[in-house]
Structures are given as structure tokens and as C-alpha cells.
Design a protein around this motif. Structure first.
Motif, mmCIF file in Angstrom:
data_model
loop_
_atom_site.group_PDB
_atom_site.id
_atom_site.type_symbol
_atom_site.label_atom_id
_atom_site.label_comp_id
_atom_site.label_asym_id
_atom_site.label_seq_id
_atom_site.Cartn_x
_atom_site.Cartn_y
_atom_site.Cartn_z
ATOM 1 N N UNK A 42 0.843 -1.331 -0.021
ATOM 2 C CA UNK A 42 -0.037 -0.016 0.036
ATOM 3 C C UNK A 42 0.894 1.316 -0.036
ATOM 4 N N UNK A 43 1.987 1.387 0.901
ATOM 5 C CA UNK A 43 2.788 2.479 0.812
ATOM 6 C C UNK A 43 3.420 2.633 -0.575
ATOM 7 N N UNK A 44 3.849 1.391 -1.309
ATOM 8 C CA UNK A 44 4.634 1.668 -2.546
ATOM 9 C C UNK A 44 3.406 2.343 -3.507
ATOM 10 N N UNK A 45 2.257 1.547 -3.534
ATOM 11 C CA UNK A 45 1.534 2.092 -4.442
ATOM 12 C C UNK A 45 1.006 3.674 -4.294
ATOM 13 N N UNK A 46 1.253 4.002 -3.212
ATOM 14 C CA UNK A 46 0.667 5.392 -2.702
ATOM 15 C C UNK A 46 1.950 6.237 -3.137
ATOM 16 N N UNK A 47 3.045 5.778 -3.396
ATOM 17 C CA UNK A 47 4.075 6.682 -3.558
ATOM 18 C C UNK A 47 4.422 6.543 -4.947
ATOM 19 N N UNK A 48 3.989 5.496 -5.803
ATOM 20 C CA UNK A 48 4.132 5.112 -7.181
ATOM 21 C C UNK A 48 3.060 4.677 -7.819
ATOM 22 N N UNK A 49 1.856 5.617 -7.932
ATOM 23 C CA UNK A 49 0.784 4.884 -8.762
ATOM 24 C C UNK A 49 1.043 4.560 -9.887
ATOM 25 N N UNK A 50 0.322 3.368 -10.558
ATOM 26 C CA UNK A 50 0.311 3.082 -11.721
ATOM 27 C C UNK A 50 1.611 2.418 -11.993
ATOM 28 N N UNK A 51 2.008 1.810 -10.967
ATOM 29 C CA UNK A 51 3.237 0.999 -10.912
ATOM 30 C C UNK A 51 2.839 -0.543 -11.697
ATOM 31 N N UNK A 52 4.039 -1.020 -12.249
ATOM 32 C CA UNK A 52 3.858 -2.335 -13.049
ATOM 33 C C UNK A 52 4.125 -3.634 -11.964
ATOM 34 N N UNK A 53 3.589 -4.489 -12.242
ATOM 35 C CA UNK A 53 3.673 -5.747 -11.104
ATOM 36 C C UNK A 53 5.509 -6.010 -10.832
ATOM 37 N N UNK A 54 5.989 -6.009 -12.234
ATOM 38 C CA UNK A 54 7.486 -6.285 -12.283
ATOM 39 C C UNK A 54 8.409 -5.232 -11.291
ATOM 40 N N UNK A 55 7.972 -3.943 -11.408
ATOM 41 C CA UNK A 55 8.445 -2.875 -10.666
ATOM 42 C C UNK A 55 8.074 -2.824 -9.302
ATOM 43 N N UNK A 56 6.891 -3.344 -8.864
ATOM 44 C CA UNK A 56 6.561 -3.561 -7.747
ATOM 45 C C UNK A 56 7.318 -4.829 -6.859
ATOM 46 N N UNK A 57 7.520 -5.675 -7.542
ATOM 47 C CA UNK A 57 8.221 -6.995 -7.337
ATOM 48 C C UNK A 57 9.669 -6.355 -6.812
ATOM 49 N N UNK A 58 10.148 -5.659 -7.716
ATOM 50 C CA UNK A 58 11.555 -5.405 -7.508
ATOM 51 C C UNK A 58 11.811 -4.442 -6.069
ATOM 52 N N UNK A 59 10.822 -3.489 -5.997
ATOM 53 C CA UNK A 59 10.938 -2.740 -4.777
ATOM 54 C C UNK A 59 10.662 -3.590 -3.537
ATOM 55 N N UNK A 60 9.873 -4.864 -3.801
ATOM 56 C CA UNK A 60 9.429 -5.610 -2.575
ATOM 57 C C UNK A 60 10.876 -6.700 -2.259
ATOM 58 N N UNK A 61 11.738 -6.551 -3.451
ATOM 59 C CA UNK A 61 12.627 -7.774 -3.398
ATOM 60 C C UNK A 61 12.111 -9.272 -3.263
ATOM 61 N N UNK A 62 11.131 -9.335 -4.071
ATOM 62 C CA UNK A 62 10.159 -10.468 -4.348
ATOM 63 C C UNK A 62 10.239 -11.006 -5.736
ATOM 64 N N UNK A 63 10.065 -12.141 -6.011
ATOM 65 C CA UNK A 63 9.581 -12.615 -7.404
ATOM 66 C C UNK A 63 8.110 -12.151 -7.771
ATOM 67 N N UNK A 64 8.149 -12.311 -8.993
ATOM 68 C CA UNK A 64 6.910 -11.503 -9.728
ATOM 69 C C UNK A 64 5.809 -12.730 -9.328
#
Length: 149
Positions: A42-64
Motif C-alpha cells: 500500500x505504501x509503495x502504491x501510494x508513492x508510485x501510482x500506476x506501477x507495473x507488477x515487475x517494478x513492484x516486485x523489484x521494490x519488494x525484493x520478491x519474485x513476480x
């Protein structure tokens, strides 16, 4: 104190502080009936609206696939919305739903209240802490990049 003991002491201190922060974050998430990882999303989506799943995965240090599972549950719970991009109809962007935005605001208030005692540190101590932490991050990132032993 020898080198190994000093390194271990720094590592152990950081680990304990990190665990304490995580426990407070876990408490915030529980109060809002979500998981800690969902709170981070939720924090990442608030900071980066319209983020792609792969970018989110990178920010979380998790796999797709792991990230996709988290997002599936958050979409099901009406916290996140998926939308196809105009440029690439195969690509999906993620945004917070109205419910997700409300949850962010509520959890942010809770988190601020629970972390407020940190402000008992003097401003000078806070600045020193941030300076040292930035220096440690720089050192560790260089070690990671160099990969040398």
C-alpha cells in the motif's frame, strides 16, 4: 574488542532495531486487518501510482509470482485495482482503490502515533543516526556491488 566482535555487535544492533521496527509495523497491520507485506505494498502504491507488477516486485525484493499472489488477494479485498496500459495492452498497472487509499490514511495515522516516541531522540541524535545509517548503506552497497572477499 576484536574486529569480528565489533562487526557482530554492529550487525546484531541493526538486526534488533530492524526487528523492533517490524514488530511495530506488524502491530499497525494487525490493527487494520492486513498483513505487514500488504501494508508495504500500500505504501509503495501510494508513492508510485500506476506501477507495473515487475517494478513492484523489484521494490519488494520478491519474485513476480509471489508479488502477483499478494496483489491477487489485495484485488480480491478491493484494496488494489489493476488496469491495462494504453501503450501495451498486455501490461497491467496497479493503483490503490478508494478503500486502499482510505486504509493508507488510517494506517499512516496509526503508524505515526506508534512511532512518535522516536522523536524523543534529540534532533542532533536523529541527524547523526541518519548520517551513520546512510554511511553504512553506502558501505554495504559497495560490498554488494564489488562482491569481493
Amino acid at each position: 574488542m576484536d574486529e569480528q566482535q565489533r562487526i557482530l555487535q554492529i550487525f546484531q544492533s541493526y538486526r534488533e532495531v530492524n526487528q523492533a521496527f517490524f514488530q511495530v509495523m506488524k502491530k499497525v497491520a494487525q490493527q487494520h486487518r492486513i498483513t505487514p507485506i500488504q501494508l508495504i505494498v500500500i505504501r509503495i502504491l501510494k508513492e508510485h501510482p500506476e506501477i507495473k507488477l515487475t517494478e513492484l516486485a523489484e521494490k519488494l525484493n520478491l519474485g513476480n509470482s509471489t508479488t502477483s499472489g499478494i496483489i491477487d488477494r489485495m484485488v480480491r479485498d478491493d484494496l488494489v485495482c489493476r488496469a491495462r496500459t494504453e501503450a501495451d495492452r498486455r501490461a497491467m498497472t496497479l493503483t490503490l482503490s478508494d478503500k486502499g487509499n482510505t486504509l493508507w490514511e488510517e494506517s499512516n495515522t496509526t503508524r505515526t502515533l506508534l512511532y512518535q516516541p522516536l522523536l524523543q531522540l534529540s534532533e542532533e541524535d536523529q541527524q547523526q543516526f541518519l548520517r551513520i545509517q546512510t554511511e553504512i548503506l553506502g558501505i554495504l552497497r559497495k560490498v554488494k556491488e564489488d562482491g569481493a572477499i
